[in-house]
Design a protein around this motif. Structure first.
Motif, PDB file in Angstrom:
ATOM      1  N   VAL A 157       0.783  -1.394  -0.132  1.00 21.49           N
ATOM      2  CA  VAL A 157      -0.224  -0.484  -0.123  1.00 21.49           C
ATOM      3  C   VAL A 157       0.858   1.330   0.321  1.00 21.49           C
ATOM      4  N   PRO A 158       1.486   1.247   0.837  1.00 19.87           N
ATOM      5  CA  PRO A 158       2.191   2.824   0.644  1.00 19.87           C
ATOM      6  C   PRO A 158       3.409   2.969  -0.610  1.00 19.87           C
ATOM      7  N   ALA A 159       3.537   1.749  -1.287  1.00 17.05           N
ATOM      8  CA  ALA A 159       4.009   1.482  -2.900  1.00 17.05           C
ATOM      9  C   ALA A 159       2.989   2.463  -3.920  1.00 17.05           C
ATOM     10  N   ARG A 160       1.984   2.640  -3.543  1.00 13.35           N
ATOM     11  CA  ARG A 160       1.165   3.790  -4.389  1.00 13.35           C
ATOM     12  C   ARG A 160       1.356   4.200  -5.595  1.00 13.35           C
ATOM     13  N   PRO A 161       1.775   5.539  -4.696  1.00 13.61           N
ATOM     14  CA  PRO A 161       1.776   6.345  -5.622  1.00 13.61           C
ATOM     15  C   PRO A 161       3.308   6.375  -7.036  1.00 13.61           C
ATOM     16  N   LEU A 162       3.855   5.421  -6.171  1.00 15.17           N
ATOM     17  CA  LEU A 162       5.249   4.849  -7.277  1.00 15.17           C
ATOM     18  C   LEU A 162       4.415   4.070  -7.761  1.00 15.17           C
ATOM     19  N   MET A 163       3.291   2.949  -8.526  1.00 16.39           N
ATOM     20  CA  MET A 163       3.025   2.509  -8.550  1.00 16.39           C
ATOM     21  C   MET A 163       2.144   3.472  -9.669  1.00 16.39           C
ATOM     22  N   MET A 164       1.260   4.775  -8.927  1.00 16.47           N
ATOM     23  CA  MET A 164       0.175   5.115 -10.227  1.00 16.47           C
ATOM     24  C   MET A 164      -0.888   4.506 -11.073  1.00 16.47           C
ATOM     25  N   SER A 165      -1.488   3.259  -9.968  1.00 20.71           N
ATOM     26  CA  SER A 165      -1.935   2.071 -10.772  1.00 20.71           C
ATOM     27  C   SER A 165      -2.376   1.319  -9.420  1.00 20.71           C
ATOM     28  N   GLU A 166      -3.650   0.354  -9.700  1.00 17.10           N
ATOM     29  CA  GLU A 166      -4.331  -0.476  -9.050  1.00 17.10           C
ATOM     30  C   GLU A 166      -3.336  -1.661  -8.260  1.00 17.10           C
TER      31      GLU A 166
ATOM     32  N   ASP B 176       0.980  10.456  -1.125  1.00 16.38           N
ATOM     33  CA  ASP B 176       1.415   9.821  -0.546  1.00 16.38           C
ATOM     34  C   ASP B 176       1.358  11.073   1.299  1.00 16.38           C
ATOM     35  N   PRO B 177       0.773   9.359   2.585  1.00 15.36           N
ATOM     36  CA  PRO B 177       0.875  10.893   3.657  1.00 15.36           C
ATOM     37  C   PRO B 177       2.413  10.310   3.995  1.00 15.36           C
ATOM     38  N   PHE B 178       3.190   9.893   3.779  1.00 15.37           N
ATOM     39  CA  PHE B 178       4.587   9.585   4.249  1.00 15.37           C
ATOM     40  C   PHE B 178       4.622   8.905   5.831  1.00 15.37           C
ATOM     41  N   ASP B 179       3.494   8.104   6.373  1.00 10.04           N
ATOM     42  CA  ASP B 179       3.034   7.240   7.335  1.00 10.04           C
ATOM     43  C   ASP B 179       3.895   6.311   7.643  1.00 10.04           C
ATOM     44  N   TYR B 180       5.013   6.719   8.138  1.00 10.01           N
ATOM     45  CA  TYR B 180       6.341   5.516   8.821  1.00 10.01           C
ATOM     46  C   TYR B 180       5.438   4.332   9.419  1.00 10.01           C
ATOM     47  N   ARG B 181       4.960   5.132  10.212  1.00  6.65           N
ATOM     48  CA  ARG B 181       4.196   3.833  11.575  1.00  6.65           C
ATOM     49  C   ARG B 181       3.242   3.272  11.090  1.00  6.65           C
ATOM     50  N   ALA B 182       2.938   3.113   9.683  1.00 11.58           N
ATOM     51  CA  ALA B 182       2.383   2.144   9.298  1.00 11.58           C
ATOM     52  C   ALA B 182       3.401   1.160   8.205  1.00 11.58           C
ATOM     53  N   GLU B 183       4.155   2.438   8.424  1.00 12.71           N
ATOM     54  CA  GLU B 183       4.986   1.706   6.867  1.00 12.71           C
ATOM     55  C   GLU B 183       5.899   0.058   7.801  1.00 12.71           C
ATOM     56  N   ASP B 184       6.110   1.082   8.828  1.00 18.55           N
ATOM     57  CA  ASP B 184       7.822   0.110  10.237  1.00 18.55           C
ATOM     58  C   ASP B 184       6.372  -0.930  10.376  1.00 18.55           C
TER      59      ASP B 184
END
Length: 366
Positions: A255-264, A316-324
């Motif tokens: 999910v955190p990579a969606r802004p790089l994927m630019m696709s579902e 991209d929310p840059f939510d590092y807590r969720a990424e961790d």
């Protein structure tokens, strides 16, 4: 009076480079835009200000003037084309590759996925499919109805200075924040059409330089080399001299990579630019690998505001807590794989000879 050119837009990512190209070719250049966003690179040209999304605004700003060349890079294209009917020798317009059927929704094909590469003659979106794609296709129809000899350029996603949705910022900010890893979908192997600002502007100039070959034609525009998401991340990391873990997750979990994927989903969208190369002589003026490095450095020197428009556009929310938390869960899930008990471990096929090749018993049959 010399040859004249009107550039509609001119203050966005590719605008200054297009303006410089037209000036270098001897055009007396005029810019038409809303006037709400000025950049110093185009301050020396004549500016007309008006609402480029309405017929009334365009007519009020341009009056009855005609131009040898009109480059429509901004505004409501179908309206611009109609207003300048019979008032230019060469009309060049900018559209987008979402015109293609399945660009946003690969399930429009069975099995799902766009043709690779996507050629200009590929199926376009039709009414009843994705609304945005169909509107782009309909605009092209109206464009050529008003300007039969137009040159239409289907832009890719654009990257480089002044980009309002800078894909590379997803990487650069995490490096600036000293993140120990970045999550990528399916190894970051997906390909998406991108074009560096100077390369895109050069494509426009190729059409200006060869009007007889360009008139009445549609061209895909993109960097000649398509880089994967992972290649972009590695190029940015090397340029900024930063080492971290590239953590691959299945696309549906990344999910955190969606802004790089630019696709579902993780999939290829590759534009065929051979027509642009063969008819107009296009070549990348900045190699894409160098262009990514330049973009990374520019973002370091001109960082977007935290929580500002660029990050809003990237989503991209840059939510590092969720990424961790996601990374910890994934590592735990794959830490102890089961013993599958292969009698013989599957190989890559006898014609493969790369890394990971296993020894096989001699076989005299050829």
């Amino acid at each position: 009076m010399g040859t004249t050119a009107l550039l509609i837009g001119g203050t966005g990512p590719t605008g200054p480079a297009i303006a410089r190209g037209l000036e270098a070719r001897g055009f007396e250049l005029t810019l038409l835009h809303r006037g709400t966003h000025e950049v110093p690179e185009v301050a020396g040209y004549e500016h007309l200000h008006g609402d480029v999304f309405s017929e009334e605004g365009i007519r009020a700003a341009a009056g009855n003037r005609s131009f040898d060349v009109v480059v429509s890079a901004y505004g409501r294209l179908r309206t611009v084309a109609e207003v300048f009917r019979g008032r230019t020798g060469h009309f060049l317009s900018v559209g987008g590759q979402p015109v293609y059927r399945g660009f946003f929704d690969p399930t429009r094909y069975a099995p799902p996925g766009l043709p690779v590469p996507i050629r200009e003659a590929a199926d376009l979106a039709t009414e009843g499919e994705d609304g945005k794609s169909y509107r782009v296709a309909r605009t092209e129809e109206l464009l050529f109805a008003a300007q039969p000899e137009a040159t239409h350029l289907r832009y890719p996603f654009v990257y480089g200075p002044r980009q309002l949705a800078p894909r590379e910022w997803c990487v650069v900010r995490r490096i600036r924040d000293r993140r120990p890893f970045i999550i990528l979908p399916d190894g970051g192997l997906a390909l998406t059409p991108f074009g560096y600002v100077d390369n895109i502007a050069h494509a426009v100039m190729c059409a200006v330089d060869r009007p007889e070959a360009a008139k009445g034609q549609i061209f895909n525009v993109a960097d000649s080399e398509a880089l994967s998401i992972r290649q972009v991340v590695e190029l940015v990391s090397a340029e900024l001299e930063y080492e971290w873990e590239i953590l691959s997750l299945p696309a549906e979990l990344a999910v955190p990579a969606r802004p790089l994927m630019m696709s579902e989903v993780s999939r290829h969208r590759v534009a065929d630019v051979s027509k642009l190369r063969n008819l107009l002589g296009y070549r990348d003026v900045v190699p894409p690998r160098e262009a990514v490095r330049r973009t990374a450095r520019w973002l370091v020197e001109n960082p977007p505001e935290a929580g500002g428009y660029e990050e809003f556009a990237l989503q991209d929310p840059f939510d590092y807590r969720a990424e961790d938390l996601l990374a910890d869960w994934w590592r735990a899930a794959i830490a102890d794989p089961p013993d599958l008990g292969y009698v013989e471990t599957p190989g890559y096929g006898k014609s493969y000879a790369g890394p990971g090749t296993r020894n096989v018993r001699a076989d005299t049959r050829i």
